[in-house]
Design an enzyme around this catalytic site. Sequence first.
Site, PDB file in Angstrom:
ATOM      1  N   ASP A 129       0.813  -1.220   0.000  1.00 21.02           N
ATOM      2  CA  ASP A 129       0.000   0.000   0.000  1.00 21.02           C
ATOM      3  C   ASP A 129       0.847   1.272   0.000  1.00 21.02           C
ATOM      4  O   ASP A 129       0.334   2.371   0.187  1.00 21.02           O
ATOM      5  CB  ASP A 129      -0.925   0.030   1.225  1.00 21.02           C
ATOM      6  CG  ASP A 129      -1.982  -1.062   1.164  1.00 21.02           C
ATOM      7  OD1 ASP A 129      -2.261  -1.543   0.050  1.00 21.02           O
ATOM      8  OD2 ASP A 129      -2.509  -1.420   2.221  1.00 21.02           O
ATOM      9  N   HIS A 143      -2.420   8.781   7.207  1.00 24.22           N
ATOM     10  CA  HIS A 143      -1.662   7.657   7.781  1.00 24.22           C
ATOM     11  C   HIS A 143      -0.154   7.896   7.838  1.00 24.22           C
ATOM     12  O   HIS A 143       0.571   7.061   8.367  1.00 24.22           O
ATOM     13  CB  HIS A 143      -1.889   6.371   6.971  1.00 24.22           C
ATOM     14  CG  HIS A 143      -3.304   5.900   6.969  1.00 24.22           C
ATOM     15  ND1 HIS A 143      -4.028   5.693   8.118  1.00 24.22           N
ATOM     16  CD2 HIS A 143      -4.144   5.594   5.940  1.00 24.22           C
ATOM     17  CE1 HIS A 143      -5.244   5.277   7.797  1.00 24.22           C
ATOM     18  NE2 HIS A 143      -5.347   5.225   6.487  1.00 24.22           N
ATOM     19  N   GLY A 174      -0.418   2.975   4.050  1.00 25.99           N
ATOM     20  CA  GLY A 174      -1.763   3.172   3.504  1.00 25.99           C
ATOM     21  C   GLY A 174      -1.850   4.279   2.456  1.00 25.99           C
ATOM     22  O   GLY A 174      -2.708   5.154   2.564  1.00 25.99           O
ATOM     23  N   ASP A 197     -13.054   9.721   7.393  1.00 26.30           N
ATOM     24  CA  ASP A 197     -12.592   8.664   6.488  1.00 26.30           C
ATOM     25  C   ASP A 197     -12.866   7.296   7.144  1.00 26.30           C
ATOM     26  O   ASP A 197     -12.909   7.188   8.373  1.00 26.30           O
ATOM     27  CB  ASP A 197     -11.081   8.851   6.279  1.00 26.30           C
ATOM     28  CG  ASP A 197     -10.489   7.939   5.226  1.00 26.30           C
ATOM     29  OD1 ASP A 197     -10.234   8.413   4.111  1.00 26.30           O
ATOM     30  OD2 ASP A 197     -10.268   6.744   5.534  1.00 26.30           O
ATOM     31  N   HIS A 234     -10.970   4.922   7.459  1.00 31.52           N
ATOM     32  CA  HIS A 234      -9.798   4.446   8.202  1.00 31.52           C
ATOM     33  C   HIS A 234      -9.445   5.413   9.338  1.00 31.52           C
ATOM     34  O   HIS A 234      -9.600   6.623   9.193  1.00 31.52           O
ATOM     35  CB  HIS A 234      -8.594   4.317   7.262  1.00 31.52           C
ATOM     36  CG  HIS A 234      -8.803   3.346   6.132  1.00 31.52           C
ATOM     37  ND1 HIS A 234      -9.380   3.722   4.942  1.00 31.52           N
ATOM     38  CD2 HIS A 234      -8.546   2.019   6.030  1.00 31.52           C
ATOM     39  CE1 HIS A 234      -9.447   2.666   4.140  1.00 31.52           C
ATOM     40  NE2 HIS A 234      -8.954   1.617   4.775  1.00 31.52           N
ATOM     41  N   ASP A 250     -14.377   6.681   1.455  1.00 34.99           N
ATOM     42  CA  ASP A 250     -14.385   5.215   1.473  1.00 34.99           C
ATOM     43  C   ASP A 250     -15.373   4.708   2.531  1.00 34.99           C
ATOM     44  O   ASP A 250     -15.455   3.522   2.800  1.00 34.99           O
ATOM     45  CB  ASP A 250     -12.979   4.643   1.708  1.00 34.99           C
ATOM     46  CG  ASP A 250     -12.186   5.396   2.760  1.00 34.99           C
ATOM     47  OD1 ASP A 250     -12.768   6.239   3.471  1.00 34.99           O
ATOM     48  OD2 ASP A 250     -10.980   5.126   2.879  1.00 34.99           O
ATOM     49  N   TYR A 292     -12.292   4.723  -2.843  1.00 33.88           N
ATOM     50  CA  TYR A 292     -11.702   3.849  -3.860  1.00 33.88           C
ATOM     51  C   TYR A 292     -12.707   3.418  -4.914  1.00 33.88           C
ATOM     52  O   TYR A 292     -12.355   2.741  -5.855  1.00 33.88           O
ATOM     53  CB  TYR A 292     -10.992   2.672  -3.164  1.00 33.88           C
ATOM     54  CG  TYR A 292      -9.993   3.238  -2.193  1.00 33.88           C
ATOM     55  CD1 TYR A 292      -8.784   3.746  -2.649  1.00 33.88           C
ATOM     56  CD2 TYR A 292     -10.306   3.401  -0.837  1.00 33.88           C
ATOM     57  CE1 TYR A 292      -7.895   4.366  -1.794  1.00 33.88           C
ATOM     58  CE2 TYR A 292      -9.421   4.016   0.031  1.00 33.88           C
ATOM     59  CZ  TYR A 292      -8.223   4.494  -0.447  1.00 33.88           C
ATOM     60  OH  TYR A 292      -7.344   5.122   0.390  1.00 33.88           O
TER      61      TYR A 292
HETATM   62 ZN    ZN Z   1      -9.586   5.597   4.137  1.00 28.49          ZN
END
Ligand code: ZN
Length: 391
Positions: free
Chosen positions: A94, A136, A144, A171, A173, A260, A299
């Site tokens: 990633d 990240h 990421g 997000d 994540h 996402d 994505y």
């Molecule tokens: Zn994300």
Amino acid sequence: MNERSLAFLYSPEVEALSYPPDCPFKTQRAGLARLRLKSLGLLGNENRFEFEPRRATVAELKQLHPAHYLEEMQRAADGDLTVDGLHMGFGGPDTPVFKDMFECGARACGAGLTGAELLLQGRADIAFNLLGGFHHAFPERAAGFCYLNDVALACQKLADAGKRVLYLDVDAHHGDGVQAAFYDRKDVMTISLHESGKTLFPWGGFEDEIGEGAGYGFNVNVPLPAETYDEAFLTALDSVAMPLANAFEPDALVLELGLDILAGDPLTHLRMTNNVVVEIIERVLKLNCPILVAGGGGYHVENTVRGWALAWRTFCGENDECDFALGMGGVMLASTEWAGGLRDRVLAVSAEQRRAVEPELRTTIENVISNVFPLHGLEALRLGGRQVRSG
Ligand SMILES: [Zn+2]
């Protein structure tokens, strides 16, 4: 009320920059969102203007990332990946090594800093940096799809100007890099709502991570169960994030608007529609402070671009009544083109989905409230109290 002033940060130089073709992270989303906004007549006048951001200087990047990290990153981009570079995360699945990796990151950071400057100078109320959102990235570690942390740098820039900064990350994540950057500080409050680390990278961001030292109580995580739907998300937003955001009384907001979170995203397991984007924006506008919006994940490219366009339109204060009408009778023109305007159709929630989400989320919310609310003089009794219903 005066019309809000919105700046869209974009430069032709970034058109040519790209992650490797097989990487799910698509830098082209920002340009596609720009074209969508132009086609809708929502970009290109005095109060909804494009602004060409600058590239961040190495000195600016060094505010977060040490020189040897920046040197290894540049070296990797030039085709020389060393053992040190590997240890910094370059070359992982990633975090691919590619020619434009340094340039992409430096441009994204420059756009974030430019956006922060526009807010500080009062030249915009809202600045959109859809090139950024790399939450990240750690000072010496890429992860990421993130190498250089534009959002942390933008928060720092605003804090350096004496602002109380709220960083709100929706997000899918966990915003781990930004959490780490401000974990012991109380001038930057970080709130991240994200799919639980039990089911998604970066496998952390639990509700007991609440900051340390002076920053104790100023880092807030709301992990969401897989399959979380609009109503459950809004419950978390209204019972935890917004009361804390209001109590903090920020002078500036950095909003990481990774999409996402939307149902159909190939990398995550949340089931929201872009109707929550409108709800989020309506709430953050009530904080009555300038806002820097950063792109982040997303994505499913078309869903992400459409959701960002919807976000911009909501900030513009444009009525979307006809959107609903269109949505009702909308047809799919092609697999990627939804004729019903910018809003998603409302998604049905199954009883099974409710059972999977509600009890776990309730426990999480209770934990956050009992861990953090008393530190901000908020009563723990507001438990579960959704104040505002969605549309
Ligand atoms: Zn994300």
